[in-house]
Scaffold this active site. Structure first.
Site, short mmCIF file in Angstrom:
data_model
loop_
_atom_site.label_atom_id
_atom_site.label_comp_id
_atom_site.label_asym_id
_atom_site.label_seq_id
_atom_site.Cartn_x
_atom_site.Cartn_y
_atom_site.Cartn_z
CE LYS A 129 45.82 0.82 70.14
NZ LYS A 129 45.94 1.53 68.85
CD GLN B 197 44.10 4.51 67.39
OE1 GLN B 197 44.75 4.09 68.33
NE2 GLN B 197 43.60 3.70 66.47
CG ASP C 92 50.96 1.40 66.56
OD1 ASP C 92 50.59 0.35 67.13
OD2 ASP C 92 50.26 2.43 66.51
#
Ligand code: NDP
Length: 295
Positions: free
Chosen positions: A52, A96, A119
């Site tokens: 990412k 994450q 997200d």
């Protein structure tokens, strides 16, 4: 059979994003800035976050990676999220997952400012998505919708069987595929570990979206000839022929399912790359919205 090629589609979308960032900066906007939080050193999480961050660089975004030891407290981590919420130079925050067991993922996600929830996991984002209001879509389901859109696959009226009901993939996918949009407008069946006679259900599917986390679980005898197969799974299995001793496979038995499908995503180079596109599109949107909000 046609491959739904994550390299091709993500390449196309990344070019669009790069151009949009350039245009945005030419009009006085600042570089989108993603902050990624990584707790511990799970190798898969390291790889995902690393990719990412690398993509931020490639697309002209700024990125900040915050790493914490796995014994960090939940309160400290939430404090760090709040610090990023209050930092006007940061547009998007991603944490994450999975987090260590002593930290509540829900509590940490809930602490992210909804305007920076790139997200798309925050309850406000998911609630807005459920209601069809503009929101950050969860990155993986968003990426899958972008993939279907790219290949102009008209899913209206199709029976879409989604296997898996996680909050980050299966559940939001059922909402997106059943919405009055294109792609969407499908008749959706959601399956999980308590589903009886899974094979009877999948055999009626025009499109199967597998997000289970079990290597090669969807076998050819579960698939109607001509079905569309979207394989979300990323599973590492032993493979003595590889230098590393292992390789990645999806939740679908690709070799045997591909010949009878009409379209299929490979693993790797399928949905994983689309997830990154979803995240990056959300981050750019967050940067643009921040300018509107802050001025
Ligand atoms: P979760 O473990 O959170 O969810 C798995 C789901 O599969 C659960 O709903 C579970 O049911 C269901 N399930 C498990 N076994 C069966 C079974 N035998 N029959 C039917 N359903 C079953 O996983 P995630 O959704 O987070 O991830 C799924 C997979 O996708 C993983 O391989 C993950 O690595 C991958 N992934 C890939 C991404 C990408 O970008 N390509 C992004 C995110 C995930 P129940 O709820 O009853 O337990």
């Amino acid at each position: 059979m046609q491959l739904l090629d994550g390299v091709l589609v993500s390449g196309h979308i990344k070019e669009q994003i790069k151009q949009e960032v350039k245009d945005w900066q030419a009009n006085g906007g600042k570089k989108p800035h993603l902050a990624a939080i990584l707790v511990g050193n799970n190798p898969a999480s390291e790889a995902y976050v690393g990719s990412k961050v690398k993509h931020c660089d490639e697309l002209g975004f700024d990125s900040t990676l915050l790493r914490f030891e796995s014994d960090i407290t939940e309160a400290y981590l939430i404090g760090e999220v709040e610090r990023l919420n209050n930092d006007d130079t940061i547009d998007g925050i991603l944490v994450q997952l999975p987090l260590p067991k002593h930290i509540s993922g829900d509590a940490v996600i809930n602490a992210i400012s909804p305007g920076k929830d790139v997200d798309g996991f925050h309850p406000i984002s998911l609630g807005k998505m459920l209601l069809g209001q503009p929101s950050f879509l969860p990155a993986t389901p968003y990426g899958i919708m972008l993939m279907l859109e790219y290949y102009k696959i008209n899913t209206a009226g199709m029976h879409c069987v989604i296997i898996g009901r996680s909050n980050i993939v299966g559940t939001p996918m059922t909402i997106l595929m059943s919405r009055n949009t294109n792609p969407g407008n499908a008749t959706v069946t959601m399956c999980h570990s308590h589903t009886k006679n899974l094979r009877d259900i999948t055999l009626t599917a025009d499109i199967i979206i597998a997000a289970i986390g079990r290597p090669k679980y969807v076998t050819a005898d579960m698939v109607k000839p001509g079905a569309i197969i979207i394989d979300v799974g990323i599973n590492r299995i032993d493979d003595a022929t590889k230098k590393s001793g292992s390789r990645l496979v999806g939740d679908v038995d690709f070799d045997n399912v591909a010949p009878i499908s009409s379209y299929i995503t490979p693993v790797p180079k399928g949905v994983g790359l689309m997830t990154i596109c979803g995240l990056m599109k959300n981050t750019l949107l967050a940067a643009k919205q921040a300018k509107e909000l802050i001025g």
